[in-house]
Design an enzyme around this catalytic site. Structure first.
Site, short mmCIF file in Angstrom:
data_model
loop_
_atom_site.label_atom_id
_atom_site.label_comp_id
_atom_site.label_asym_id
_atom_site.label_seq_id
_atom_site.Cartn_x
_atom_site.Cartn_y
_atom_site.Cartn_z
CE LYS A 61 89.77 43.78 -6.61
NZ LYS A 61 90.03 45.23 -6.60
CE LYS B 172 89.88 39.69 -7.99
NZ LYS B 172 89.90 40.14 -9.40
NE ARG C 101 89.98 48.96 -16.76
CZ ARG C 101 90.52 49.63 -15.75
NH1 ARG C 101 90.78 50.93 -15.89
NH2 ARG C 101 90.82 49.03 -14.62
NE ARG D 239 94.49 46.42 -17.62
CZ ARG D 239 93.60 46.52 -16.62
NH1 ARG D 239 93.75 47.46 -15.71
NH2 ARG D 239 92.58 45.71 -16.55
NE ARG E 188 101.14 41.70 -8.97
CZ ARG E 188 101.77 42.49 -8.10
NH1 ARG E 188 101.07 43.15 -7.19
NH2 ARG E 188 103.07 42.62 -8.14
CG ASP F 89 89.75 45.48 -15.05
OD1 ASP F 89 89.84 46.36 -15.93
OD2 ASP F 89 90.25 45.60 -13.92
CD GLU G 285 89.33 44.36 -10.25
OE1 GLU G 285 89.37 45.60 -10.37
OE2 GLU G 285 90.23 43.70 -9.71
CG ASN H 134 88.14 48.91 -12.38
OD1 ASN H 134 88.76 48.85 -11.33
ND2 ASN H 134 88.18 47.93 -13.29
#
Length: 313
Positions: A124, A159, A209, A224, A232, A272, A280, A282
């Site tokens: 994050k 979050k 992604r 997504r 979400r 992301d 984000e 990841n």
């Protein structure tokens, strides 16, 4: 090559779409030898970092899809490459594993992603290094700061810093309904730090992604897309995955970050992006290999394997 996969129990794999399994399959098909262990099986023993591991054979059956050999102790520096694919949460035991893996790196092991780089890049908080690419963002434990942020931006997302798969993500609209209750609950009354961002309505077109592998950008992203009343897009939260060519903005962001992150030891990264904003970075166990490959002309596992073979050689 002898490849050691450190992952969650094989029985927990979602075999139709598991990215780690896709890596295993393509490596085995190329003639490489697979080994498996869980993070609990990594230990310091007789001045070496060792894995109590098993040889692994992937079988074509969809039910009994793997076969494990007898357990044996092998030094991590005896493998061609070690792939750390354990899912978050990034808790103290995950950290302990990365410290052991760092010791293995000092002994000559090749670990992907490099454990020190994983520790340095909170999935994050890592976005804060690139403020020109991110939406309006607040990181705080203080309710008052969240209330002030909400007053400015009206529609926000809250979050936890250690969530995954969309877990614990809340949207608070202009009416501010339950804002204090959400912050107090998620933040455990100020004990845990939260990330708050302006809500991006472009989420309706998907939380993208974007994969970076070996310092290169995969040309397709997996959008997504939230379903129904859900905000979400995460697949784990019921989002629909649709492979799409990168937009020019997404390509620009990915091409900027790919060489920077790769030079730091981050071989595989999942960015992301929502509406052209980075949300984000990841670095623990990025996914979406299977979905992109099945829906596009781009074979992600093959691309990953070629990059890995190059990195190890």
């Amino acid at each position: 090559m002898n490849l050691l996969f450190i992952a969650d129990p094989l029985e927990s794999f979602k075999i139709k779409k598991d990215s780690t399994l896709a890596m295993m399959r393509v490596a085995q098909e190329a003639g490489h030898h697979l080994w498996f262990c869980e993070s609990r099986n990594i230990l310091w023993k007789e001045n070496l970092v060792v894995a109590d591991c098993q040889s692994l054979l992937i079988k074509p059956s969809s039910t009994s899809w793997f076969e494990l050999g007898a357990s044996e102790a092998r030094a991590l520096n005896s493998f061609s490459a070690i792939l750390m694919r354990t899912d978050p949460p990034f808790d103290i035991e995950y950290l302990n594993t990365t410290w052991l893996l760092s010791a293995a790196v000092r002994q000559g092991a090749k670990v992907f992603n490099e454990p020190a780089a994983v520790r340095e890049h909170s999935e994050k908080l890592a976005i804060t290094e690139f403020p020109d690419l991110i939406p309006p963002t607040l990181v705080t434990r203080e309710l008052g700061a969240v209330e002030a942020f909400h007053k400015i931006h009206q529609d926000i997302v809250i979050k936890p810093l250690d969530g995954m798969g969309g877990m614990g993500v809340f949207r608070v609209g202009p009416d501010g309904l339950n804002l204090a209750s959400i912050v107090e609950t998620l933040g455990e009354n100020g004990a845990r730090t939260l990330m708050i961002q302006r809500f991006l309505p472009e989420i309706a077109q998907g939380d993208k992604r974007v994969l970076l592998i070996g310092g290169e950008v995969v040309p397709y992203a997996l959008a997504r897309i939230p379903q129904g009343s859900e905000i979400r897009g995460n697949l784990a939260a019921g989002g629909k995955g649709v492979a799409m060519l990168l937009t020019e903005t997404e390509k620009r962001i990915a091409e900027k970050l790919a060489p920077i992150l790769y030079q730091r030891g981050l071989f595989l990264v999942g960015l992301d992006l929502i509406g052209g904003f980075l949300t984000e970075i990841n670095v623990t166990s990025p996914t979406c290999f299977v979905e992109i490959t099945e829906q596009s002309s781009f074979d992600v596992p093959q691309f990953w394997l070629k990059a890995l073979e190059k990195a190890v050689s």
